[in-house]
Design a protein around this motif. Sequence first.
Motif: not given
Lengths: 236, 352
Positions: A11, A15, A79-80, A98-99, B171-172, B175-176, B178-180, B182-184, B186, B234
């Motif tokens: 993903l 993205e 990511a961090y 990320k994001p 936090p890792h 944020f990961n 959130m990123n997934s 975001r892709a999801l 769509d 993820r």
Amino acid sequence: MKALIVDDERLARKELMSLLAKHHEVEVVGEAANADEAEKLVHELRPDLLFLDVNMPGRDGFQLLEALDPAPHVIFVTAYDEHALHAFKVNALDYVMKPVEPARLEAALNKVPRITEAGTPQRDMLHADDQIFLRDGEKCWFCTLKDVRYFQSEGNYIRVYFNDQKPMVLRSLNTLEKRLDPLVFFRTSRKHIINLQWVEKIEPWFNGGLMVKLKGGESVEVSRRQSARFKELLSL
Amino acid sequence: MTGKQRKQLVYWSAQLGGWGLWVAVVIMFNYLNGTFKAELVRTLIVIYLLGIAMSHLLRWYIAQRKWLDMTLGQVLLRLLISSAILGGLSFSLHAFINDVLFSDLQPMLSIPGRDVFTLVQNWSVLYVLWGFGYFAYHWFVAHRREEVRNLRLESAMRESELSMLRNQMNPHFIFNAMNSIRALIDEDPATAKKAITQLSGILRSSLLTGRKKSVPLSEELAVVRDYLALERIRFEERLNVEWNIDPATEQLNVPPMMLQTLAENAVKHGIAKLTKGGTVRISAERGVGIVLLTVANSGVLDHPVHNGNSTGIGLRNTRKRLQLLYGDQAELTIMNSNGMVTTHVSIPLNEM
């Protein structure tokens, strides 16, 4: 410009792909889920740019870069990992978090030097303008070969003298010598390879050898065996 | 200047200044009444020096008898008695000095009893006032010191609460995730919506953790389920989750976000490090007088006491929490078994 996305998460790759879709200058030629795949694809596809996740199972992003000569331009995607990114001593890298923020990505892309020639930097011979990735303990550098004054062998390691840095990295001087441009780099002895563009002065030395003074102030000895070749090279 | 020197300085300035002020008031009073005479100055000097000497004696006695540690009532009673005694003593000394040194002044040793009483009373009142000043100052200083100490304590507590929160909100992971998501958005909007709800659930419970000492296991399991569901988005097929929960354990109390921390460790140090991924197995059983929670993940434990490794930190924090909550009754063990890293936590039973 050809780009390769390296991230273990599908993903995350997707993205990034969708974010890159509107950047027509970037052509994503492949995706890799780990360092092994990425290394293979780099050799096959010769990308100009790598989008690289630092944290990956198996070899991490840094370990991948250590295996790539020359190192392609890299935009880290993470990511961090403040810690991982602090490893860099020089500002020769860019990263996005990320994001990924579209504006941030655009800024990072704008910093990538435009490739003018049709060819890609990936070839067997390392050019003076190529960069190599160096890691010594916790610290990392992208180092352009023309900045290197000389390489010095220290056991299984070599010490790289460039700018005000001299990291020691796990590489072999012999392997490196085969890849370096012979018009720029010269093997002066078993211990050293020097960058001819940094030579300031050459003096005769014992046993028919030579002593080369470099612009950085250091002196490197040329063995007797190599001295003849060295003179020959310079007279060209 | 050391603390002791400063205390001395404060004391002597208050002592000299205070009695000086008293003398000044007396002079002014007499002056305004038209009763001021040159002889009065000599008497006042004697009173000034006597007052300082006597109250210094009182201070020595207060320190000797540790009045500062006493209650207000105890101090008040003692102060009144001491002031009366000191008043009598001061008057006698004053009269003696007066009659010996100043023969031109009116003799004092032979004055009538009623006047003696008034003069002794005047002295005593001064010592009572002196005592009030003395204790007011000390209580004020002690109070302020206490206040500073409380503030320090409070900030230390806040800090530890905060660092705990930071540890919980990895936090890792956030944020990961959130990123997934975001892709999801769509690819699979329905799953993306669900993922946001799950992420909210985790954030909420990690924010509330600081306030609760324990939660029913069922609540904690809901958080872990949300968490692993997000990590499955993820890691996709690289993360396989197995559950083995004894229904009898669901209402038992456990410390909040503890199983969650262990699950996070299992993903971070197990699954995320495996190219092909692996399995996380969560189980809860009821033993004799204990509840046994187990989190196992594929992989091999590398150096359990490796410094600077966050496994170490996570586990150390969890151990510390267990120790604080249950003393020696709780236990945490971690080991390699059959290609899995297994963490057992046993907690004494505490039904709702």
